[in-house]
Motif scaffolding. Structure first.
Motif, PDB file in Angstrom:
ATOM      1  N   UNK A 167       0.853  -1.179   0.000  1.00  0.00           N
ATOM      2  CA  UNK A 167       0.000   0.000   0.000  1.00  0.00           C
ATOM      3  C   UNK A 167       0.894   1.236   0.000  1.00  0.00           C
ATOM      4  N   UNK A 168       0.267   2.375  -0.231  1.00  0.00           N
ATOM      5  CA  UNK A 168       0.980   3.643  -0.089  1.00  0.00           C
ATOM      6  C   UNK A 168       0.060   4.634   0.602  1.00  0.00           C
ATOM      7  N   UNK A 169       0.672   5.579   1.306  1.00  0.00           N
ATOM      8  CA  UNK A 169      -0.101   6.570   2.037  1.00  0.00           C
ATOM      9  C   UNK A 169       0.644   7.883   2.118  1.00  0.00           C
ATOM     10  N   UNK A 170      -0.059   8.898   2.594  1.00  0.00           N
ATOM     11  CA  UNK A 170       0.554  10.215   2.715  1.00  0.00           C
ATOM     12  C   UNK A 170       0.392  10.778   4.118  1.00  0.00           C
ATOM     13  N   UNK A 171       1.288  11.678   4.439  1.00  0.00           N
ATOM     14  CA  UNK A 171       1.132  12.534   5.607  1.00  0.00           C
ATOM     15  C   UNK A 171       0.748  13.897   5.040  1.00  0.00           C
TER      16      UNK A 171
ATOM     17  N   UNK B 103       3.539   6.906  -5.166  1.00  0.00           N
ATOM     18  CA  UNK B 103       3.148   8.278  -4.800  1.00  0.00           C
ATOM     19  C   UNK B 103       1.835   8.726  -5.465  1.00  0.00           C
ATOM     20  N   UNK B 104       1.629   8.357  -6.725  1.00  0.00           N
ATOM     21  CA  UNK B 104       0.394   8.732  -7.425  1.00  0.00           C
ATOM     22  C   UNK B 104      -0.811   8.048  -6.795  1.00  0.00           C
ATOM     23  N   UNK B 105      -0.643   6.794  -6.426  1.00  0.00           N
ATOM     24  CA  UNK B 105      -1.724   6.060  -5.768  1.00  0.00           C
ATOM     25  C   UNK B 105      -2.031   6.671  -4.394  1.00  0.00           C
ATOM     26  N   UNK B 106      -0.992   7.100  -3.690  1.00  0.00           N
ATOM     27  CA  UNK B 106      -1.174   7.743  -2.384  1.00  0.00           C
ATOM     28  C   UNK B 106      -1.941   9.061  -2.543  1.00  0.00           C
ATOM     29  N   UNK B 107      -1.644   9.803  -3.605  1.00  0.00           N
ATOM     30  CA  UNK B 107      -2.356  11.059  -3.874  1.00  0.00           C
ATOM     31  C   UNK B 107      -3.833  10.787  -4.133  1.00  0.00           C
ATOM     32  N   UNK B 108      -4.118   9.706  -4.843  1.00  0.00           N
ATOM     33  CA  UNK B 108      -5.507   9.310  -5.117  1.00  0.00           C
ATOM     34  C   UNK B 108      -6.233   9.003  -3.804  1.00  0.00           C
TER      35      UNK B 108
ATOM     36  N   UNK C  24       0.975  18.270  -4.313  1.00  0.00           N
ATOM     37  CA  UNK C  24       2.011  17.557  -5.058  1.00  0.00           C
ATOM     38  C   UNK C  24       2.751  16.626  -4.100  1.00  0.00           C
ATOM     39  N   UNK C  25       2.515  15.329  -4.224  1.00  0.00           N
ATOM     40  CA  UNK C  25       3.165  14.351  -3.347  1.00  0.00           C
ATOM     41  C   UNK C  25       4.666  14.346  -3.602  1.00  0.00           C
ATOM     42  N   UNK C  26       5.444  14.396  -2.532  1.00  0.00           N
ATOM     43  CA  UNK C  26       6.898  14.286  -2.616  1.00  0.00           C
ATOM     44  C   UNK C  26       7.206  12.835  -2.983  1.00  0.00           C
ATOM     45  N   UNK C  27       7.909  12.611  -4.102  1.00  0.00           N
ATOM     46  CA  UNK C  27       8.163  11.248  -4.579  1.00  0.00           C
ATOM     47  C   UNK C  27       9.212  10.501  -3.755  1.00  0.00           C
TER      48      UNK C  27
END
Length: 145
Positions: free
Chosen positions: A11-15, A51-56, A67-70
């Motif tokens: 999985x991917x996620x963001x802060x 990163x793109x999936x995390x942005x979604x 803009x997600x930091x890659x």
């Protein structure tokens, strides 16, 4: 007896974060049952980068765009319903906050001072990633003064 090998699901996620009055705030969301504070994350969509999936996921679960930091911030693992998940974490400096987004009716969201956000997160491995981000961010803010 043979033990069944558990496949690790990626999985991917963001802060999601912003700076307000010289302080860092992190946007937390609740799980769908609104019991626990978490960060936006989900399965990596086929054909998309982590990163793109995390942005979604950030858009769908929290209604935020940026803009997600890659550069991967770190990873953590967790178990849910007998499955093991590995989450790649990225930073998302939030540029747009929408009140209308796919999961608005199933989750709460809240901007919190970074130190309070860390206290509300249950997973110790995610807390460690958040603390690392905060320490790095505070150091870079102090050196730019």
């Amino acid at each position: 007896m043979r033990r069944k090998m558990n496949k690790v699901l990626n999985q991917s996620g963001v802060i999601p974060y912003r700076e307000r009055n010289g302080r860092i705030e992190i946007l937390l969301i609740t799980t769908r049952d609104r019991q626990t504070w978490v960060i936006p994350k989900g399965g990596i969509v086929n054909g998309m980068t982590p990163p793109a999936s995390a942005a979604k996921e950030a858009w769908e679960e929290a209604g935020v765009i940026g803009q997600v930091d890659v550069n991967e911030l770190g990873t953590y693992k967790y178990r849910k319903r007998g499955k093991i998940y590995r989450v790649k974490m990225y930073l998302l400096p939030v540029e747009i906050v929408s009140n209308s987004y796919p999961e608005a009716s199933t989750r709460y969201r809240r901007w919190l001072d970074a130190t309070l956000a860390i206290k509300l997160i249950k997973k110790s491995s995610l807390k460690r990633i958040l603390k690392g981000f905060l320490e790095t961010r505070l150091h870079s803010c102090a050196s730019s003064l």
